[in-house]
Write a protein that holds these residues in place. Structure first.
Motif, PDB file in Angstrom:
ATOM      1  N   ALA A 171      -7.003 -38.492  27.255  1.00 12.68           N
ATOM      2  CA  ALA A 171      -6.841 -37.154  27.820  1.00 12.68           C
ATOM      3  C   ALA A 171      -6.934 -36.118  26.708  1.00 12.68           C
ATOM      4  N   PHE A 172      -6.986 -34.852  27.100  1.00 13.39           N
ATOM      5  CA  PHE A 172      -6.935 -33.771  26.116  1.00 13.39           C
ATOM      6  C   PHE A 172      -5.890 -32.748  26.560  1.00 13.39           C
ATOM      7  N   CYS A 173      -5.324 -32.032  25.601  1.00 14.43           N
ATOM      8  CA  CYS A 173      -4.205 -31.121  25.862  1.00 14.43           C
ATOM      9  C   CYS A 173      -4.482 -29.754  25.249  1.00 14.43           C
ATOM     10  N   GLY A 180      -6.550 -32.429  31.145  1.00 13.98           N
ATOM     11  CA  GLY A 180      -7.493 -33.249  31.903  1.00 13.98           C
ATOM     12  C   GLY A 180      -7.865 -34.520  31.166  1.00 13.98           C
ATOM     13  N   GLU A 181      -8.759 -35.294  31.798  1.00 12.55           N
ATOM     14  CA  GLU A 181      -9.221 -36.543  31.208  1.00 12.55           C
ATOM     15  C   GLU A 181     -10.431 -36.292  30.309  1.00 12.55           C
ATOM     16  N   CYS A 182     -10.656 -37.223  29.426  1.00 10.83           N
ATOM     17  CA  CYS A 182     -11.834 -37.166  28.564  1.00 10.83           C
ATOM     18  C   CYS A 182     -13.090 -37.369  29.432  1.00 10.83           C
ATOM     19  N   SER A 183     -14.160 -36.642  29.116  1.00 11.35           N
ATOM     20  CA  SER A 183     -15.387 -36.693  29.910  1.00 11.35           C
ATOM     21  C   SER A 183     -16.118 -38.022  29.715  1.00 11.35           C
ATOM     22  N   PRO A 184     -16.905 -38.451  30.735  1.00  5.95           N
ATOM     23  CA  PRO A 184     -17.748 -39.641  30.555  1.00  5.95           C
ATOM     24  C   PRO A 184     -18.699 -39.432  29.382  1.00  5.95           C
ATOM     25  N   SER A 192      -6.083 -35.262  21.287  1.00  2.92           N
ATOM     26  CA  SER A 192      -7.360 -34.566  21.487  1.00  2.92           C
ATOM     27  C   SER A 192      -7.138 -33.175  22.070  1.00  2.92           C
ATOM     28  N   THR A 193      -8.003 -32.256  21.691  1.00  2.00           N
ATOM     29  CA  THR A 193      -7.926 -30.879  22.174  1.00  2.00           C
ATOM     30  C   THR A 193      -9.106 -30.505  23.065  1.00  2.00           C
ATOM     31  N   SER A 194     -10.068 -31.423  23.230  1.00  2.22           N
ATOM     32  CA  SER A 194     -11.264 -31.152  24.022  1.00  2.22           C
ATOM     33  C   SER A 194     -11.596 -32.357  24.886  1.00  2.22           C
TER      34      SER A 194
END
Length: 241
Positions: A171-173, A180-184, A192-194
């Motif tokens: 996830a990112f914060c 949200g979740e990390c993109s495919p 993570s920030t993105s």
């Protein structure tokens, strides 16, 4: 010899003072008291000390400052405390503190309201924010990107897993909350920030919410599809035999 009030036929009564030639004793003003007889002048009336007040004239003692209020020490020129003051924002006033000094709301909390009497009445620092010092009237600010701030955070980048932590893997914060979740086609290993933290490397696949790349399985003749969803971004093109 102590002055005599003729109307009383004796020594000047407590709570009053009698200047030379007086006929009627003068009452000690509000904010002061005198517990002895024989007062000669206004200065013989004592100011109420810190933590005490007196809202009436001619009194022999002061009243204790009640909870939710405070009675500060005053300059002699200003007189004693006549009316208790509401406990200021960022503090609470239990009514039994030394000299009735307001007590600051502790770190991890704040108060935007006056008149608190207990630490439990201070507001808990909300999710996504931190409260880094005592006596705050509002949170210190938003928490740092890549971190989660739960209630009562005292720093913008907590890692105690009680008031906050690094953003969880996958996830990112942003601003101290889960965004949200990390993109495919990308993976987020933690903090993570993105949503597109790290590009999935060649030979691996990364479904949505990946915290690490997964090795792309190859057969001797063809390429197996990823276990979940369509082939994500970042995958190499593999030729069939």
């Amino acid at each position: 010899m102590a002055p005599v009030a003729e109307g009383y036929g004796g020594r000047c009564p407590s709570g009053h003072y009698c200047e030379n030639g007086t006929i009627v004793p003068s009452a000690c003003p509000a904010g002061t008291h005198r517990d002895l007889q024989g007062g000669r002048r206004r200065e013989d009336c004592a100011f109420c000390p810190a933590g005490w007040f007196q809202d009436q004239m001619g009194q022999t003692e002061c009243k204790p400052c009640p909870a939710r209020f405070y009675c500060p020490p005053t300059l002699q020129e200003a007189g004693g405390v006549i009316t208790p003051l509401p406990c200021p924002r960022g503090y609470f006033c239990p009514g039994d503190a030394p000299q009735d000094s307001p007590v600051p709301c502790p770190r991890g909390t704040f108060s935007s309201s006056e008149g608190l009497s207990r630490a439990e009445e201070c507001s808990v620092c909300p999710v996504g924010h931190f409260c880094g010092s005592d006596g705050l009237t509002r949170p210190s600010g938003r928490c740092a990107p890549g971190f989660l701030c739960h209630a009562r955070a005292v720093v913008p980048n907590p890692t105690d897993n009680t008031t906050g932590s690094l953003c969880p893997p996958g996830a990112f914060c942003q601003e101290g909350v889960l965004a949200g979740e990390c993109s495919p086609g990308f993976y987020c290993s933690g903090g993570s920030t993105s949503q597109e933290a790290v590009l999935c490397p060649a030979g691996f696949y990364c479904p949505r919410g990946s915290h690490t790349p997964f090795a792309f399985p190859l057969s001797s003749r063809n390429t197996d599809a990823p276990p979940r969803g369509n082939k994500p971004r970042g995958l190499p093109v593999v030729s069939h035999w």
